[in-house]
Design an enzyme around this catalytic site. Structure first.
Site, PDB file in Angstrom:
ATOM      1  N   PRO A 107      45.798  22.463  -8.007  1.00 13.97           N
ATOM      2  CA  PRO A 107      44.611  22.640  -7.163  1.00 13.97           C
ATOM      3  C   PRO A 107      43.713  21.424  -7.268  1.00 13.97           C
ATOM      4  O   PRO A 107      43.396  20.969  -8.366  1.00 13.97           O
ATOM      5  CB  PRO A 107      43.942  23.878  -7.769  1.00 13.97           C
ATOM      6  CG  PRO A 107      44.383  23.884  -9.204  1.00 13.97           C
ATOM      7  CD  PRO A 107      45.762  23.308  -9.218  1.00 13.97           C
ATOM      8  N   ALA A 147      40.112  19.841  -5.337  1.00  9.46           N
ATOM      9  CA  ALA A 147      39.051  20.013  -4.355  1.00  9.46           C
ATOM     10  C   ALA A 147      39.092  18.888  -3.326  1.00  9.46           C
ATOM     11  O   ALA A 147      39.228  17.714  -3.671  1.00  9.46           O
ATOM     12  CB  ALA A 147      37.691  20.026  -5.050  1.00  9.46           C
ATOM     13  N   CYS A 164      37.933  21.512 -14.473  1.00 10.51           N
ATOM     14  CA  CYS A 164      37.193  20.572 -13.626  1.00 10.51           C
ATOM     15  C   CYS A 164      36.163  19.815 -14.456  1.00 10.51           C
ATOM     16  O   CYS A 164      35.323  20.430 -15.124  1.00 10.51           O
ATOM     17  CB  CYS A 164      36.500  21.304 -12.481  1.00 10.51           C
ATOM     18  SG  CYS A 164      35.564  20.187 -11.396  1.00 10.51           S
ATOM     19  N   GLY A 193      49.585  16.017 -15.492  1.00  6.54           N
ATOM     20  CA  GLY A 193      49.015  14.744 -15.920  1.00  6.54           C
ATOM     21  C   GLY A 193      50.020  13.620 -15.905  1.00  6.54           C
ATOM     22  O   GLY A 193      51.060  13.702 -16.553  1.00  6.54           O
ATOM     23  N   ASP A 194      49.733  12.571 -15.126  1.00  5.40           N
ATOM     24  CA  ASP A 194      50.574  11.373 -15.040  1.00  5.40           C
ATOM     25  C   ASP A 194      51.969  11.680 -14.508  1.00  5.40           C
ATOM     26  O   ASP A 194      52.971  11.144 -14.996  1.00  5.40           O
ATOM     27  CB  ASP A 194      50.677  10.676 -16.409  1.00  5.40           C
ATOM     28  CG  ASP A 194      49.378   9.998 -16.814  1.00  5.40           C
ATOM     29  OD1 ASP A 194      48.462   9.930 -15.974  1.00  5.40           O
ATOM     30  OD2 ASP A 194      49.277   9.554 -17.976  1.00  5.40           O
ATOM     31  N   GLY A 229      49.528  16.547  -9.604  1.00 12.76           N
ATOM     32  CA  GLY A 229      48.171  16.373  -9.100  1.00 12.76           C
ATOM     33  C   GLY A 229      48.060  15.127  -8.253  1.00 12.76           C
ATOM     34  O   GLY A 229      48.615  15.033  -7.155  1.00 12.76           O
ATOM     35  N   ARG A 230      47.373  14.099  -8.777  1.00 10.21           N
ATOM     36  CA  ARG A 230      47.077  12.903  -7.975  1.00 10.21           C
ATOM     37  C   ARG A 230      48.333  12.163  -7.519  1.00 10.21           C
ATOM     38  O   ARG A 230      48.284  11.408  -6.542  1.00 10.21           O
ATOM     39  CB  ARG A 230      46.178  11.963  -8.780  1.00 10.21           C
ATOM     40  CG  ARG A 230      44.767  12.501  -8.986  1.00 10.21           C
ATOM     41  CD  ARG A 230      43.959  11.628  -9.930  1.00 10.21           C
ATOM     42  NE  ARG A 230      44.582  11.552 -11.239  1.00 10.21           N
ATOM     43  CZ  ARG A 230      44.609  10.464 -11.997  1.00 10.21           C
ATOM     44  NH1 ARG A 230      44.042   9.347 -11.587  1.00 10.21           N
ATOM     45  NH2 ARG A 230      45.195  10.487 -13.191  1.00 10.21           N
TER      46      ARG A 230
END
Length: 323
Positions: free
Chosen positions: A16, A18, A101, A203-204, A226-227
């Site tokens: 998730p 935002a 967050c 993460g990563d 994620g990213r």
């Protein structure tokens, strides 16, 4: 794997985020192989105060299953009430609690990763959401701790397991790290070794190989991307290939990047309207062009786009000039 009684077909989840994981982007990631998706975080207080702007955030597609709605907040009573509202309005398979967050405006209210500083309160919040969830599995996304001097993710995760949560996702950074530095996969591995419930590693993860590596290294049940998915939903397709021992597919062509960016925009436009979808597309479309040589001019042009026609014009120029 299973989260409670909910079966998930592959060990790949979309984290998730935002402003990123709206319905349109989750739909794209599903098509690429994400087996489990989570909405953008929704404020429990906003739901309790009947803020209508929060309702669209938790909208799920008719075929988006299994999927979770993520709540954030730190008041147990409000979180319990909000959980019941989510079940009524969205009917998710799973309810997720945000304890990760790091954004200042969230943590200053005691929400998000601020809960890492108070394991007892974190457990009370979890119990409250479980009561409000009426049997729907409840999960928690957390960080490794508040700062490097208080890495307490094992303690918090054990308290959450005792409270009755069905799974946890661990982002391998502290709150003070925000998104900088390297993710601590050793901390995730320690959580997995300590718990009996499923653990998701986050993460990563920036490639399909990274997804497979984090699963092997930590022993986690699922890799949560994620990213690394920004402009690259193909990461799920690549991860599925690596996990199955197949050769990596060829990277997406420029045509595929543009087609996917425009498909995401059109999906968003159906929900949000042309104006808002176009404003958000400026950032997303630029992500799809990451690594494309000489794309700076067209990224700047995308930042001026205000209509579908503007985006179509930019797409034609990108394919003409950069192919």
């Amino acid at each position: 794997m299973k989260i409670g009684a909910v079966e998930i077909a592959a060990p790949l989840a979309l984290a998730p985020m935002a402003g990123v994981t709206d319905l349109a982007f989750r739909t794209i990631c599903r098509r690429m192989g994400a087996a489990y998706t989570v909405t953008e975080m929704v404020s429990a207080k906003a739901l309790c105060y009947q803020d209508k702007k929060s309702i669209p955030l938790m909208q799920l597609a008719s075929d988006e299953h299994p999927a979770a709605v993520q709540l954030f907040g730190s008041d147990p009573g409000c979180m319990e009430e909000a959980a019941a509202i989510v079940l009524e309005k969205a009917r998710p398979d799973i309810l997720d609690i945000n304890m990760g967050c790091p954004v200042p405006k969230v943590v200053k209210s005691g929400d998000g990763s601020a809960l890492m500083r108070d394991p007892a309160l974190a457990a009370r919040v979890a119990r409250a959401v479980i009561r409000g969830a009426k049997g729907v599995p409840v999960t928690v996304k957390l960080r490794t701790g508040w700062d490097k001097g208080s890495v307490n993710c094992v303690e918090v995760a054990l308290a959450l397991q005792d409270a009755g949560v069905a799974a946890v996702a661990v982002h391998g950074r502290t709150r003070t790290q925000m998104y900088a530095g390297r993710a601590d996969w050793n901390a995730i591995r320690a959580v997995k070794a300590a718990l009996d419930i499923p653990v998701m590693a986050n993460g990563d993860i920036f490639s399909g190989e990274d997804a497979a590596h984090i699963l092997r290294y930590t022993g986690a049940d699922m890799a949560m991307v994620g990213r690394g998915v920004f402009g690259n939903p193909w990461i799920f397709r690549d991860a599925l290939a690596v996990l199955a021992g197949r050769p990596l597919p060829p990277p997406p062509t420029l045509q595929e990047r543009c087609d996917t960016a425009m498909e995401q925009f059109r999906l968003a436009m159906e929900v949000k309207g042309e104006k808002i979808a176009c404003l958000e597309a400026r950032r997303h479309y630029a992500w799809y062009l990451k690594g494309v040589p000489h794309s700076g001019y067209w990224k700047a042009e995308l930042c001026k786009a205000q209509t579908l026609e503007d985006l179509e014009r930019c797409t034609k120029g990108i394919l003409r000039d950069l192919s």
